[in-house]
Design a protein around this motif. Sequence first.
Motif, PDB file in Angstrom:
ATOM      1  N   LEU A 191       6.436   1.694   2.466  1.00 11.38           N
ATOM      2  CA  LEU A 191       6.151   0.815   1.339  1.00 11.38           C
ATOM      3  C   LEU A 191       5.316  -0.347   1.855  1.00 11.38           C
ATOM      4  O   LEU A 191       5.794  -1.154   2.661  1.00 11.38           O
ATOM      5  CB  LEU A 191       7.448   0.309   0.716  1.00 11.38           C
ATOM      6  CG  LEU A 191       8.347   1.383   0.113  1.00 11.38           C
ATOM      7  CD1 LEU A 191       9.677   0.770  -0.333  1.00 11.38           C
ATOM      8  CD2 LEU A 191       7.657   2.075  -1.040  1.00 11.38           C
ATOM      9  N   GLY A 225      -1.218  -6.032  -3.479  1.00 13.81           N
ATOM     10  CA  GLY A 225      -0.273  -6.960  -4.082  1.00 13.81           C
ATOM     11  C   GLY A 225       1.134  -6.427  -4.116  1.00 13.81           C
ATOM     12  O   GLY A 225       1.959  -6.800  -3.303  1.00 13.81           O
ATOM     13  N   GLU A 226       1.414  -5.540  -5.059  1.00 12.18           N
ATOM     14  CA  GLU A 226       2.785  -5.050  -5.179  1.00 12.18           C
ATOM     15  C   GLU A 226       3.084  -4.024  -4.090  1.00 12.18           C
ATOM     16  O   GLU A 226       2.216  -3.276  -3.654  1.00 12.18           O
ATOM     17  CB  GLU A 226       3.014  -4.442  -6.563  1.00 12.18           C
ATOM     18  CG  GLU A 226       2.228  -3.182  -6.812  1.00 12.18           C
ATOM     19  CD  GLU A 226       2.405  -2.661  -8.225  1.00 12.18           C
ATOM     20  OE1 GLU A 226       2.746  -1.466  -8.356  1.00 12.18           O
ATOM     21  OE2 GLU A 226       2.194  -3.429  -9.166  1.00 12.18           O
ATOM     22  N   ARG A 227       4.320  -4.010  -3.649  1.00 14.90           N
ATOM     23  CA  ARG A 227       4.758  -3.065  -2.624  1.00 14.90           C
ATOM     24  C   ARG A 227       4.891  -1.685  -3.265  1.00 14.90           C
ATOM     25  O   ARG A 227       5.534  -1.533  -4.293  1.00 14.90           O
ATOM     26  CB  ARG A 227       6.098  -3.530  -2.058  1.00 14.90           C
ATOM     27  CG  ARG A 227       6.493  -2.815  -0.797  1.00 14.90           C
ATOM     28  CD  ARG A 227       7.656  -3.517  -0.135  1.00 14.90           C
ATOM     29  NE  ARG A 227       7.290  -4.803   0.426  1.00 14.90           N
ATOM     30  CZ  ARG A 227       6.713  -4.983   1.603  1.00 14.90           C
ATOM     31  NH1 ARG A 227       6.420  -3.954   2.344  1.00 14.90           N
ATOM     32  NH2 ARG A 227       6.424  -6.185   2.040  1.00 14.90           N
ATOM     33  N   ARG A 228       4.215  -0.705  -2.667  1.00 14.02           N
ATOM     34  CA  ARG A 228       4.266   0.667  -3.186  1.00 14.02           C
ATOM     35  C   ARG A 228       4.159   1.661  -2.050  1.00 14.02           C
ATOM     36  O   ARG A 228       3.806   1.302  -0.937  1.00 14.02           O
ATOM     37  CB  ARG A 228       3.184   0.891  -4.217  1.00 14.02           C
ATOM     38  CG  ARG A 228       1.801   0.881  -3.600  1.00 14.02           C
ATOM     39  CD  ARG A 228       0.755   0.762  -4.630  1.00 14.02           C
ATOM     40  NE  ARG A 228       0.064  -0.477  -4.328  1.00 14.02           N
ATOM     41  CZ  ARG A 228      -0.927  -0.950  -4.978  1.00 14.02           C
ATOM     42  NH1 ARG A 228      -1.379  -0.332  -6.015  1.00 14.02           N
ATOM     43  NH2 ARG A 228      -1.497  -2.068  -4.625  1.00 14.02           N
ATOM     44  N   THR A 250      -6.433   5.271  -6.961  1.00 14.38           N
ATOM     45  CA  THR A 250      -5.627   4.098  -6.615  1.00 14.38           C
ATOM     46  C   THR A 250      -6.027   3.444  -5.289  1.00 14.38           C
ATOM     47  O   THR A 250      -5.400   2.476  -4.878  1.00 14.38           O
ATOM     48  CB  THR A 250      -4.134   4.468  -6.565  1.00 14.38           C
ATOM     49  OG1 THR A 250      -3.961   5.550  -5.637  1.00 14.38           O
ATOM     50  CG2 THR A 250      -3.630   4.881  -7.943  1.00 14.38           C
ATOM     51  N   GLY A 290       0.412   5.031  -3.961  1.00 14.57           N
ATOM     52  CA  GLY A 290       1.094   5.288  -5.222  1.00 14.57           C
ATOM     53  C   GLY A 290       0.971   6.756  -5.590  1.00 14.57           C
ATOM     54  O   GLY A 290       1.212   7.647  -4.778  1.00 14.57           O
ATOM     55  N   THR A 292       1.889  -3.316   0.939  1.00 15.19           N
ATOM     56  CA  THR A 292       1.205  -4.064  -0.120  1.00 15.19           C
ATOM     57  C   THR A 292      -0.305  -3.888  -0.096  1.00 15.19           C
ATOM     58  O   THR A 292      -0.943  -3.995  -1.137  1.00 15.19           O
ATOM     59  CB  THR A 292       1.506  -5.572   0.001  1.00 15.19           C
ATOM     60  OG1 THR A 292       1.090  -6.027   1.286  1.00 15.19           O
ATOM     61  CG2 THR A 292       2.978  -5.847  -0.206  1.00 15.19           C
ATOM     62  N   ARG A 293      -0.906  -3.632   1.079  1.00 17.37           N
ATOM     63  CA  ARG A 293      -2.364  -3.554   1.182  1.00 17.37           C
ATOM     64  C   ARG A 293      -2.874  -2.240   1.735  1.00 17.37           C
ATOM     65  O   ARG A 293      -3.803  -1.667   1.203  1.00 17.37           O
ATOM     66  CB  ARG A 293      -2.891  -4.674   2.074  1.00 17.37           C
ATOM     67  CG  ARG A 293      -2.689  -6.028   1.507  1.00 17.37           C
ATOM     68  CD  ARG A 293      -3.335  -7.064   2.391  1.00 17.37           C
ATOM     69  NE  ARG A 293      -3.057  -8.376   1.863  1.00 17.37           N
ATOM     70  CZ  ARG A 293      -2.643  -9.387   2.584  1.00 17.37           C
ATOM     71  NH1 ARG A 293      -2.491  -9.249   3.878  1.00 17.37           N
ATOM     72  NH2 ARG A 293      -2.399 -10.548   2.019  1.00 17.37           N
TER      73      ARG A 293
END
Length: 117
Positions: free
Chosen positions: A82, A60-63, A38, A106, A84-85
Amino acid sequence: MFALALGLCAAGLYAAPAARAASEGCGGRLARTLPFPTGEVRVYKSRTQACALAVARVPGERRRMAVSIQPRGGVPVTDAGLFTRYAGPVTVGAINRCVYVKGSVGAGSVDSGWILC
């Protein structure tokens, strides 16, 4: 002269997020890249310090992301949350010391073992 300055600013604004993160975060030279499904952990080394960033393969998505670096004989420095990049940068003093690096994005993660000895 103004056009040149404007062009340089625009180039910085449109740089890839991972490249911009790495150049703004850690000093020194890129010493290791630790890939995982990931993302990747980038480890930088200068004469006196070691630094690490965990970078998402697809921003992109917050994780959940985390990165930590520990000098041998010292305590780990961690950045987690959390994002995004990327997570980090985290920096430790590492004159003549090995470091242990961990990172996750992730569900994927990596650890280095003792490196830069």
